[in-house]
Design a protein around this motif. Structure first.
Motif, mmCIF file in Angstrom:
data_model
loop_
_atom_site.group_PDB
_atom_site.id
_atom_site.type_symbol
_atom_site.label_atom_id
_atom_site.label_comp_id
_atom_site.label_asym_id
_atom_site.label_seq_id
_atom_site.Cartn_x
_atom_site.Cartn_y
_atom_site.Cartn_z
ATOM 1 N N VAL A 135 0.864 -1.173 0.000
ATOM 2 C CA VAL A 135 0.000 0.000 0.000
ATOM 3 C C VAL A 135 0.903 1.227 0.000
ATOM 4 O O VAL A 135 2.081 1.139 0.361
ATOM 5 C CB VAL A 135 -0.934 0.060 1.233
ATOM 6 N N ALA A 136 0.364 2.353 -0.391
ATOM 7 C CA ALA A 136 1.160 3.580 -0.425
ATOM 8 C C ALA A 136 1.621 3.940 0.988
ATOM 9 O O ALA A 136 0.821 3.945 1.930
ATOM 10 C CB ALA A 136 0.338 4.714 -1.015
ATOM 11 N N LYS A 137 2.900 4.222 1.148
ATOM 12 C CA LYS A 137 3.451 4.527 2.462
ATOM 13 C C LYS A 137 2.869 5.810 3.050
ATOM 14 O O LYS A 137 2.805 5.975 4.271
ATOM 15 C CB LYS A 137 4.978 4.635 2.372
ATOM 16 N N THR A 138 2.449 6.724 2.192
ATOM 17 C CA THR A 138 1.919 8.006 2.668
ATOM 18 C C THR A 138 0.400 7.975 2.813
ATOM 19 O O THR A 138 -0.221 8.999 3.054
ATOM 20 C CB THR A 138 2.313 9.120 1.684
ATOM 21 N N LEU A 139 -0.179 6.808 2.672
ATOM 22 C CA LEU A 139 -1.633 6.695 2.706
ATOM 23 C C LEU A 139 -2.193 7.109 4.060
ATOM 24 O O LEU A 139 -1.754 6.649 5.104
ATOM 25 C CB LEU A 139 -2.058 5.255 2.399
ATOM 26 N N LYS A 140 -3.198 7.984 4.040
ATOM 27 C CA LYS A 140 -3.914 8.366 5.234
ATOM 28 C C LYS A 140 -5.389 8.065 5.001
ATOM 29 O O LYS A 140 -6.050 8.758 4.228
ATOM 30 C CB LYS A 140 -3.710 9.854 5.547
ATOM 31 N N PRO A 141 -5.909 7.024 5.622
ATOM 32 C CA PRO A 141 -7.288 6.615 5.358
ATOM 33 C C PRO A 141 -8.297 7.694 5.759
ATOM 34 O O PRO A 141 -8.128 8.385 6.767
ATOM 35 C CB PRO A 141 -7.452 5.359 6.211
ATOM 36 N N HIS A 142 -9.312 7.830 4.945
ATOM 37 C CA HIS A 142 -10.400 8.766 5.231
ATOM 38 C C HIS A 142 -11.567 7.971 5.792
ATOM 39 O O HIS A 142 -12.012 6.995 5.183
ATOM 40 C CB HIS A 142 -10.819 9.487 3.952
ATOM 41 N N THR A 143 -12.050 8.353 6.963
ATOM 42 C CA THR A 143 -13.142 7.615 7.586
ATOM 43 C C THR A 143 -14.375 8.492 7.772
ATOM 44 O O THR A 143 -14.270 9.715 7.950
ATOM 45 C CB THR A 143 -12.730 7.040 8.956
ATOM 46 N N LEU A 144 -15.517 7.837 7.725
ATOM 47 C CA LEU A 144 -16.797 8.488 7.984
ATOM 48 C C LEU A 144 -17.534 7.691 9.049
ATOM 49 O O LEU A 144 -17.575 6.460 8.978
ATOM 50 C CB LEU A 144 -17.661 8.520 6.717
ATOM 51 N N ASP A 145 -18.111 8.358 10.031
ATOM 52 C CA ASP A 145 -18.963 7.696 11.004
ATOM 53 C C ASP A 145 -20.413 8.019 10.649
ATOM 54 O O ASP A 145 -20.823 9.192 10.653
ATOM 55 C CB ASP A 145 -18.641 8.160 12.418
ATOM 56 N N LEU A 146 -21.162 6.973 10.322
ATOM 57 C CA LEU A 146 -22.541 7.119 9.891
ATOM 58 C C LEU A 146 -23.431 6.221 10.741
ATOM 59 O O LEU A 146 -22.931 5.374 11.493
ATOM 60 C CB LEU A 146 -22.679 6.740 8.410
ATOM 61 N N VAL A 147 -24.725 6.396 10.608
ATOM 62 C CA VAL A 147 -25.681 5.568 11.331
ATOM 63 C C VAL A 147 -26.797 5.138 10.388
ATOM 64 O O VAL A 147 -27.388 5.964 9.695
ATOM 65 C CB VAL A 147 -26.291 6.313 12.538
ATOM 66 N N VAL A 148 -27.057 3.847 10.355
ATOM 67 C CA VAL A 148 -28.186 3.309 9.612
ATOM 68 C C VAL A 148 -29.379 3.265 10.559
ATOM 69 O O VAL A 148 -29.282 2.731 11.661
ATOM 70 C CB VAL A 148 -27.893 1.892 9.089
#
Length: 333
Positions: free
Chosen positions: A36-49
């Motif tokens: 994986v890309a070493k500089t990768l910074k995952p983008h997260t979302l907190d949602l509710v169903v």
């Protein structure tokens, strides 16, 4: 975790498409499931169903890949007492490989079971939550989440609009989450039906799977029609439930041939699949276990959700031997 009240739950199986690439003895040239890309910074979302029909909410944590184009979706179900914050090492790596990862939180068997409970009462509270009612809630959470993902994918005001390739859905989970995974991806009940199977799920990974103590396992697992990867360890015993290593490894032999895989990590404990040591652990996590889990799971998703021929060749050939330790047990059929 094993529930004697659920004698009919099955484990996930992997079916190889008739057009799938045949097994190759040599590793796939240039394929690396850990890259994986070493500089990768995952983008997260907190949602509710919000499941209106059941008056129930299902919190989610979504890990988004960098590319904005539609991506395959991988669902993850936490173990007893967990939450959507569990297993970020999986969410980060899989999203880094181009998957939308959706970690579900199952109210009633989640962190709320023990978080505000006195220490001396926590184990009892966890045991009480490991029941049939919560199992059924979990099994119904999964299709509710997929239904909502379909709506969000079509909604112009959703952050997930156009981001999801829902023709390619993978299901996964650990412990209670493995039981959840098994139930929605092909495991039959004692009566012989597949009540909770969701045909939108195309492949599944069960970490710390389980088999019923009673019943014909070949009938319970013999009808699984999608690819399955089973992951366990030689010391995979949980604090709650009666599941042991024998009940976990009994699943693979009961599965029909074709696209079925099992890894048994030498010395792997129940918490080997999580990020933190559980109470009672000897706190001697083998750092290679996560490496194996990430490599095998990624190759599996690539092979069966993306239909990547190189990943399939790596998985069916000598690729796994490049990450496994000598005493780890790997088999396929």
């Amino acid at each position: 975790m094993n529930f004697t009240t659920l004698p009919g739950l099955l484990v996930l199986v992997i079916v190889v498409n008739s057009l799938a690439v045949r097994a190759i003895a040599a590793p796939a040239e240039g394929y690396d499931p850990l890259q994986v890309a070493k500089t990768l910074k995952p983008h997260t979302l907190d949602l509710v169903v919000k499941d209106v029909d059941r008056n129930r909410e299902i919190p989610l944590r979504v890990y988004l890949p960098t590319a904005a184009s539609p991506a395959p979706v991988v669902l993850f179900s936490h173990g007893l007492g967990g939450s959507r914050e569990n297993n970020p090492y999986l969410g980060e790596h899989w999203s880094g490989r181009g998957y939308v990862v959706v970690v579900m939180q199952h109210i009633g068997s989640d962190i709320s079971v023990w978080k505000d409970v006195p220490m001396a009462q926590r184990l009892t509270s966890l045991k009480q939550a490991a029941n049939l009612q919560n199992t059924l809630l979990r099994l119904r959470d999964v299709p509710a989440v997929i239904d909502q993902l379909e709506r969000w994918n079509k909604s112009s005001d959703s952050p997930l609009a156009g981001r999801l390739d829902l023709r390619r859905i993978g299901m996964s989970g650990h412990s209670f989450g493995a039981i959840t995974t098994q139930g929605v991806s092909g495991q039959r009940t004692a009566r012989g039906d597949a009540t909770f199977t969701d045909k939108r799920i195309k492949a599944a990974i069960a970490m710390s799977p389980d088999s019923p103590k009673n019943g014909d396992l070949s009938k319970l697992f013999g009808g699984v029609q999608i690819p399955w990867l089973l992951m366990t360890g030689t010391n995979d015993v949980a604090m709650v439930g009666t599941a042991d290593v024998a009940s976990r490894t009994a699943v693979f032999p009961a599965l029909p041939p074709g696209g079925k895989y099992e890894i048994v990590l030498d010395g792997g404990e129940h918490d080997a699949f999580g990020d933190r040591d559980l109470p009672g652990s000897n706190n001697k996590r083998n750092p290679n276990h996560h490496r194996v889990i990430l490599a095998l799971s990624t190759a599996f998703w690539d092979a069966y959700l993306r239909e990547d021929a190189q990943a399939k060749a790596w998985l069916d050939g000598s690729g796994p031997s490049t990450v496994l330790e000598k005493q780890d047990r790997w088999q396929k059929k």
